[in-house]
Design a protein around this motif. Structure first.
Motif, PDB file in Angstrom:
ATOM      1  N   GLY A  13       0.802  -1.219   0.000  1.00 10.59           N
ATOM      2  CA  GLY A  13       0.000   0.000   0.000  1.00 10.59           C
ATOM      3  C   GLY A  13       0.829   1.261   0.000  1.00 10.59           C
ATOM      4  O   GLY A  13       0.384   2.324   0.449  1.00 10.59           O
ATOM      5  N   ALA A  14       2.063   1.188  -0.510  1.00 14.25           N
ATOM      6  CA  ALA A  14       2.941   2.354  -0.529  1.00 14.25           C
ATOM      7  C   ALA A  14       2.420   3.399  -1.501  1.00 14.25           C
ATOM      8  O   ALA A  14       1.668   3.097  -2.439  1.00 14.25           O
ATOM      9  N   ILE A  67      11.196   4.111   1.480  1.00 15.09           N
ATOM     10  CA  ILE A  67      11.380   2.700   1.836  1.00 15.09           C
ATOM     11  C   ILE A  67      12.866   2.395   1.969  1.00 15.09           C
ATOM     12  O   ILE A  67      13.643   2.593   1.030  1.00 15.09           O
ATOM     13  N   TYR A  68      13.243   1.917   3.140  1.00 14.65           N
ATOM     14  CA  TYR A  68      14.643   1.644   3.475  1.00 14.65           C
ATOM     15  C   TYR A  68      15.011   0.239   3.012  1.00 14.65           C
ATOM     16  O   TYR A  68      14.368  -0.741   3.394  1.00 14.65           O
ATOM     17  N   VAL A  69      16.044   0.152   2.179  1.00 11.94           N
ATOM     18  CA  VAL A  69      16.509  -1.127   1.640  1.00 11.94           C
ATOM     19  C   VAL A  69      17.987  -1.287   1.979  1.00 11.94           C
ATOM     20  O   VAL A  69      18.839  -0.587   1.433  1.00 11.94           O
ATOM     21  N   ALA A 107       7.955  -2.122  -4.424  1.00 14.53           N
ATOM     22  CA  ALA A 107       7.040  -1.421  -3.523  1.00 14.53           C
ATOM     23  C   ALA A 107       7.203   0.085  -3.650  1.00 14.53           C
ATOM     24  O   ALA A 107       6.224   0.842  -3.594  1.00 14.53           O
ATOM     25  N   ALA A 108       8.445   0.532  -3.838  1.00  9.36           N
ATOM     26  CA  ALA A 108       8.705   1.959  -3.946  1.00  9.36           C
ATOM     27  C   ALA A 108       8.525   2.478  -5.362  1.00  9.36           C
ATOM     28  O   ALA A 108       7.728   3.387  -5.628  1.00  9.36           O
ATOM     29  N   ASN A 136       5.254   2.896  -7.215  1.00  7.10           N
ATOM     30  CA  ASN A 136       4.281   3.717  -6.513  1.00  7.10           C
ATOM     31  C   ASN A 136       4.708   5.175  -6.381  1.00  7.10           C
ATOM     32  O   ASN A 136       4.076   5.947  -5.658  1.00  7.10           O
ATOM     33  N   GLY A 137       5.802   5.550  -7.033  1.00  5.98           N
ATOM     34  CA  GLY A 137       6.265   6.923  -6.933  1.00  5.98           C
ATOM     35  C   GLY A 137       6.996   7.245  -5.646  1.00  5.98           C
ATOM     36  O   GLY A 137       7.249   8.422  -5.347  1.00  5.98           O
ATOM     37  N   ALA A 138       7.338   6.236  -4.853  1.00  6.19           N
ATOM     38  CA  ALA A 138       8.024   6.439  -3.581  1.00  6.19           C
ATOM     39  C   ALA A 138       9.535   6.509  -3.811  1.00  6.19           C
ATOM     40  O   ALA A 138      10.035   6.339  -4.921  1.00  6.19           O
ATOM     41  N   CYS A 139      10.263   6.740  -2.729  1.00  6.23           N
ATOM     42  CA  CYS A 139      11.728   6.839  -2.787  1.00  6.23           C
ATOM     43  C   CYS A 139      12.353   5.636  -2.094  1.00  6.23           C
ATOM     44  O   CYS A 139      11.933   5.254  -1.000  1.00  6.23           O
ATOM     45  N   VAL A 140      13.361   5.054  -2.721  1.00  6.70           N
ATOM     46  CA  VAL A 140      14.169   4.007  -2.100  1.00  6.70           C
ATOM     47  C   VAL A 140      15.356   4.654  -1.407  1.00  6.70           C
ATOM     48  O   VAL A 140      16.145   5.361  -2.035  1.00  6.70           O
ATOM     49  N   VAL A 141      15.463   4.440  -0.107  1.00  3.22           N
ATOM     50  CA  VAL A 141      16.657   4.850   0.644  1.00  3.22           C
ATOM     51  C   VAL A 141      17.538   3.615   0.735  1.00  3.22           C
ATOM     52  O   VAL A 141      17.269   2.690   1.506  1.00  3.22           O
TER      53      VAL A 141
END
Length: 594
Positions: free
Chosen positions: A228-229, A235-237, A253-254, A257-262
């Motif tokens: 549901g991101a 999101i920490y990887v 997941a990131a 969905n337009g999120a950021c991977v840290v």
């Protein structure tokens, strides 16, 4: 009743989100994973996509770098189906590299960056790569095995190149960031191979799993839905990107969905909470032992001052689960079950502690997984008088099988590069003539509510004194003893004895007392499950994805001539005594009974 209804609603909501995202995936489709990522780029071009130790790429910059990798591959003469090996640690170029290569149909072999020697040469030989991409960290290990390869590939470094290596960073900088010609994609399908991902090699040399675009889409789209991101998530990887959990589940997941991977180069238990707080992370992806390492750390000032709302991953054992949600205050855990090469996947959407997934009975026919009765002597599913397998009862451990159906993308089995290894994983005529099922090699049990729990790996469970011993369950008991940080349990052969005797390798701290351990073992474990031998070691040998290695421990056995560090055997009074050469001889010749 209200609690049960709320639980079912949470499960149904998670299942709906996940299935909605994977709808339309099909081997014959021309839409591949690079198309999915390009759609994200169009939607969120100027948003931050990747952040790595001071560097950052927007979605547009990530795509531009991927295009440069694609154009480099074309200039190198690579064609669809050719292979490039990525022998790299986590770094910001990792995903853009295989993403760009996939745009022109080139397959990326994701090599464990911790490998050296024979294992590295084996994986490179399996890959059959025309080119290998390295950096300063991996270059020396590769140079050391070049003489062991059947064919010498061309080497390219993302850092200052060594003699004989091409300067890939300079080459990429000089190339166009425009997309490669669209005509190259004509005829390419989702059923084509996208990646080679290797098994962890816990019991021997790794096997190369052929991962199609369909499989990559199922992972990345599936977790985009399951978590549901959204665009505001970070999101920490810290898991290795050569493995599906970090490199596909976390990234999908990131990035879908337009999120950021840290992204971090590697996991650090001491820096984890500071990273999470400083970067404003809202989710992190785990493998179970990662959470255990965190739980074994002393309290950290940032371990509750965070914005985390979800931890997702696999292998989180029940004894650590409560620490994640309780001590660390993470509101929700999403545990899943699956493997890179397998066709079985499950999610624990509603958060039942310790469960790896759930198959509600009314929805059973929608799942291709079945748990069948298991014969521990032959280490194979048990067949009845009619030659067919039967499902295990509620609460009964059995092997999980996945029905193979090439018409259903979620149930297909593409296997390994080695067809012989692939066939060993297929069980035929299971419930009906001619059917075929994938052997997961995992022993699971399901309760009356449909929740599924991990019991052990096939081969890890062993027979001793006529009883089946689950290494996972014994390890769980040992890790509850004060001073025991980690426990790796396995069976060892003893001359003249039937079955295998239990042995445990322990990592301990200053609170460890072997007398207390012996007392707790006697109180918590039946006689047959109590380890006959113990060895203490400063750290546990694990794979790059934190899976414990057993093969070397089993080979060394309880021989003091081969085991380094303190070694003990269980005496007749239940206590543990040092195992020196004289005691070893006594056990071998039956003078000391265990």
């Amino acid at each position: 009743m209200i609690a049960s209804l709320a639980r079912d609603l949470r499960f149904a909501s998670g299942l709906y989100r996940t299935l909605a995202r994977v709808r339309g995936i099909h081997p014959a489709s021309p839409r591949r994973i690079c198309d999915d990522l390009e759609a994200s780029v169009r939607g969120w071009r100027d948003r931050e996509a990747l952040r790595f130790e001071g560097r950052s790429l927007t979605y547009g910059e990530m795509d531009a770098l991927a295009n440069r990798f694609a154009r480099w591959a074309l200039e190198a003469g690579l064609k669809p189906g050719d292979r490039v090996a990525l022998f790299l640690p986590n770094r910001i170029e990792y995903l853009p590299a295989w993403y760009g290569l996939s745009k022109v149909g080139v397959v990326s072999a994701l090599i464990n960056n911790q490998l050296t020697g024979q294992a590295l040469a084996h994986c490179l030989t399996l890959a059959g790569a025309h080119e290998v991409i390295v950096d300063a960290e991996t270059s020396r290990a590769l140079q050391d095995v070049l003489g062991d390869l059947e064919h010498t590939p061309r080497l390219w470094s993302l850092d200052a190149p060594l003699p004989g290596e091409g300067d890939l960073a300079a080459d990429l900088a000089g190339r166009s960031a425009d997309p490669p010609p669209a005509a190259i994609r004509e005829g390419l399908k989702a059923g084509d191979t996208a990646l080679l991902i290797y098994t962890s090699g816990t019991t021997g040399l790794p096997k190369a799993a052929r991962v199609t675009h369909v499989r990559v889409q199922l992972y990345m789209r599936g977790f985009a839905g399951a978590t549901g991101a959204g665009p505001d998530d970070r999101i920490y990887v810290a898991l290795p990107l050569y493995h599906a959990t970090g490199g596909l589940c976390g990234m999908g997941a990131a990035l879908l969905n337009g999120a950021c991977v840290v992204l971090r180069a590697k996991f650090s238990a001491t820096q984890f909470w500071e990273d999470i707080r400083r970067e404003g992370c809202t989710q992190f992806v785990y493998i179970g032992e990662l959470c255990r390492y965190l739980a074994n750390q002393p309290p950290h000032p940032d371990e509750r001052s965070h914005q985390l709302r979800l931890a997702f991953g696999n292998g989180l054992r029940p004894d650590v689960w409560d620490k994640v949600t309780g001590r660390f205050g993470v509101p929700r855990v999403l545990e899943f079950y699956g493997s890179t090469e397998g066709n079985v996947s499950m999610f624990n959407f509603d958060g039942r502690a310790g469960a790896i997934g759930r198959i509600p009975r009314p929805l059973k026919q929608r799942f291709n997984a079945r748990i069948v009765r298991f014969d521990y002597e032959s280490e194979a599913p048990l067949r009845g008088a009619d030659g067919y397998c039967t499902e295990a009862d509620a609460g009964e451990a059995g092997e999980c099988l996945g029905r193979i159906d090439s018409a259903d993308p979620r149930a297909e089995f593409t296997g390994y590069l080695d067809s012989t290894a692939s066939e060993k994983k297929v069980l035929r005529n299971v419930f009906a003539p001619g059917d075929a099922w994938f052997r997961t090699g995992d022993l699971l049990r399901q309760d009356a509510d449909g929740y599924v729990y991990f019991v052990d790996r096939v081969g890890d469970t062993f027979r001793w004194k006529g009883e089946n011993v689950s290494t996972a369950e014994v390890a769980l008991r040992l890790q509850a003893v004060p001073g025991v940080i980690e426990a790796n349990v396995y069976g060892v052969a003893v001359p003249g004895a039937d079955g295998r005797a239990g042995m445990a390798a322990l990592v301990t701290n200053g609170d460890f007392d072997i007398g207390i351990l012996a007392a707790r073992i006697a109180a918590d474990l039946p006689e047959y499950a109590r380890p006959a031998f113990l060895r203490l070691q400063p750290e546990m040998a694990v794979t790059g994805t934190f899976k414990q290695r057993k093969v070397d421990l089993v080979e060394e056995g309880f021989d003091p001539g081969r085991v380094t560090g303190p070694l003990f055997h269980r005496a007749a009074d239940g206590g543990y005594r040092p195992l020196d050469p004289a005691a070893h001889e006594g056990i071998i010749h039956g003078r000391i009974r265990i």
